[in-house]
Write a protein that holds these residues in place. Structure first.
Motif, PDB file in Angstrom:
ATOM      1  N   GLY A  21       0.726  -1.197  -0.046  1.00 25.13           N
ATOM      2  CA  GLY A  21       0.087   0.014  -0.172  1.00 25.13           C
ATOM      3  C   GLY A  21       0.763   1.329  -0.014  1.00 25.13           C
ATOM      4  N   GLN A  22       0.862   1.985   1.055  1.00 30.83           N
ATOM      5  CA  GLN A  22       1.486   3.246   1.195  1.00 30.83           C
ATOM      6  C   GLN A  22       2.856   2.985   1.871  1.00 30.83           C
ATOM      7  N   LEU A  23       2.937   1.711   2.491  1.00 31.26           N
ATOM      8  CA  LEU A  23       4.165   1.594   3.250  1.00 31.26           C
ATOM      9  C   LEU A  23       5.459   0.959   2.282  1.00 31.26           C
ATOM     10  N   VAL A  24       6.531   1.664   2.413  1.00 30.39           N
ATOM     11  CA  VAL A  24       7.590   0.974   1.507  1.00 30.39           C
ATOM     12  C   VAL A  24       8.788   0.558   2.482  1.00 30.39           C
ATOM     13  N   THR A  25       9.275  -0.492   2.439  1.00 31.15           N
ATOM     14  CA  THR A  25      10.105  -1.301   3.398  1.00 31.15           C
ATOM     15  C   THR A  25      11.568  -1.716   2.760  1.00 31.15           C
ATOM     16  N   ALA A  26      12.551  -1.272   3.114  1.00 32.38           N
ATOM     17  CA  ALA A  26      13.643  -1.901   2.339  1.00 32.38           C
ATOM     18  C   ALA A  26      14.643  -2.455   3.413  1.00 32.38           C
ATOM     19  N   LYS A  27      15.021  -3.620   3.063  1.00 33.44           N
ATOM     20  CA  LYS A  27      16.027  -4.425   4.127  1.00 33.44           C
ATOM     21  C   LYS A  27      17.312  -4.789   3.360  1.00 33.44           C
ATOM     22  N   GLY A  28      18.553  -4.739   4.082  1.00 27.27           N
ATOM     23  CA  GLY A  28      19.740  -4.933   3.438  1.00 27.27           C
ATOM     24  C   GLY A  28      20.733  -5.373   4.383  1.00 27.27           C
ATOM     25  N   LYS A  29      21.939  -5.492   3.958  1.00 25.88           N
ATOM     26  CA  LYS A  29      22.939  -6.042   5.032  1.00 25.88           C
ATOM     27  C   LYS A  29      23.255  -4.970   6.042  1.00 25.88           C
ATOM     28  N   LEU A  30      22.820  -3.762   5.837  1.00 22.38           N
ATOM     29  CA  LEU A  30      23.396  -2.787   7.173  1.00 22.38           C
ATOM     30  C   LEU A  30      22.243  -2.438   8.021  1.00 22.38           C
ATOM     31  N   GLY A  31      20.845  -2.888   7.366  1.00 23.98           N
ATOM     32  CA  GLY A  31      19.730  -2.460   8.370  1.00 23.98           C
ATOM     33  C   GLY A  31      18.601  -2.325   7.519  1.00 23.98           C
ATOM     34  N   GLN A  32      17.548  -2.041   8.299  1.00 23.78           N
ATOM     35  CA  GLN A  32      15.910  -1.980   7.702  1.00 23.78           C
ATOM     36  C   GLN A  32      15.462  -0.651   7.801  1.00 23.78           C
ATOM     37  N   LEU A  33      14.969   0.069   6.712  1.00 24.55           N
ATOM     38  CA  LEU A  33      14.191   1.317   6.952  1.00 24.55           C
ATOM     39  C   LEU A  33      12.728   1.170   6.324  1.00 24.55           C
ATOM     40  N   SER A  34      11.917   2.059   6.572  1.00 25.29           N
ATOM     41  CA  SER A  34      10.605   2.027   6.094  1.00 25.29           C
ATOM     42  C   SER A  34       9.997   3.353   5.928  1.00 25.29           C
ATOM     43  N   LEU A  35       9.192   3.666   4.992  1.00 25.57           N
ATOM     44  CA  LEU A  35       8.786   4.900   4.499  1.00 25.57           C
ATOM     45  C   LEU A  35       7.287   4.855   4.352  1.00 25.57           C
ATOM     46  N   THR A  36       6.265   5.823   4.923  1.00 26.07           N
ATOM     47  CA  THR A  36       5.174   5.801   4.648  1.00 26.07           C
ATOM     48  C   THR A  36       4.758   6.640   3.740  1.00 26.07           C
ATOM     49  N   LEU A  37       4.459   6.437   2.435  1.00 23.82           N
ATOM     50  CA  LEU A  37       4.184   7.524   1.326  1.00 23.82           C
ATOM     51  C   LEU A  37       2.648   8.242   1.551  1.00 23.82           C
ATOM     52  N   VAL A  38       2.738   9.557   1.177  1.00 21.34           N
ATOM     53  CA  VAL A  38       1.715  10.237   1.279  1.00 21.34           C
ATOM     54  C   VAL A  38       0.605   9.735   0.504  1.00 21.34           C
ATOM     55  N   ASP A  39      -0.969  10.172   0.568  1.00 16.26           N
ATOM     56  CA  ASP A  39      -1.923   9.323  -0.090  1.00 16.26           C
ATOM     57  C   ASP A  39      -1.878   9.677  -1.580  1.00 16.26           C
TER      58      ASP A  39
END
Length: 177
Positions: A21-39
């Protein structure tokens, strides 16, 4: 049409990107980040690339299009390679050292400045006059470097203080007799 937003974000090998949906999650060797996009923005994963498009033709959707694409690109690059900002200390007696989970700086004050190192950030002092701030979150790395620099900004007469290694301090001429 956005020149930056129309380019898809390539996902390198070793990085796992999920779009829910509006949540984008990236996971790699250094860690994990997530971003909630605007509508007003839609993101999708196509052929190993993240494609960002505006949901409608509103002004907010057009302005957030390239911003969202850049934030996703920063996440993917951060969990894969990480970010580093180097700082230099100039001044007689000015120095820094890492002691445990604190950065201890001597900057000409009557006391040492102790800066607690936040989670997800690594600070190294290879030399007493060089500080290296490293992490996988670009925003957090920049914020920590700015806070460290804020303790003693470089002054224009002698150039004393903490500055970025890419920064040039415009020097002023002193008093004349």
């Amino acid at each position: 049409m956005s020149r930056i937003g129309k380019h898809p974000v390539p996902v390198p090998a070793g990085v796992d990107v999920k779009v829910d949906g509006q949540l984008v999650t990236a996971k790699g060797k250094l860690g994990q980040l997530s971003l909630t996009l605007v509508d007003d923005i839609n993101a999708s994963l196509e052929d190993g690339k993240v494609v960002v498009k505006p949901a409608n033709d509103s002004k907010r959707a057009r302005t957030m299009w390239a911003t969202s694409r850049t934030l996703i690109n920063n996440m993917v690059t951060g969990v894969n390679q990480g970010y580093t900002i180097n700082l230099e200390i100039n001044g007689v007696g000015y120095r820094a050292a890492v002691q445990g989970k604190e950065l201890v700086m001597q900057l000409g004050f009557s006391h040492d400045v102790k800066y607690p190192i936040p989670d997800g950030i690594t600070i190294k002092c290879d030399k007493p006059t060089a500080i290296s701030v490293t992490g996988y979150d670009k925003h957090k790395v920049g914020q920590v470097a700015a806070e460290i620099r804020g303790w003693k900004k470089p002054e224009p007469y002698k150039g004393k203080g903490i500055k970025y290694d890419t920064e040039t301090v415009l020097r002023k001429e002193g008093k004349k007799k």
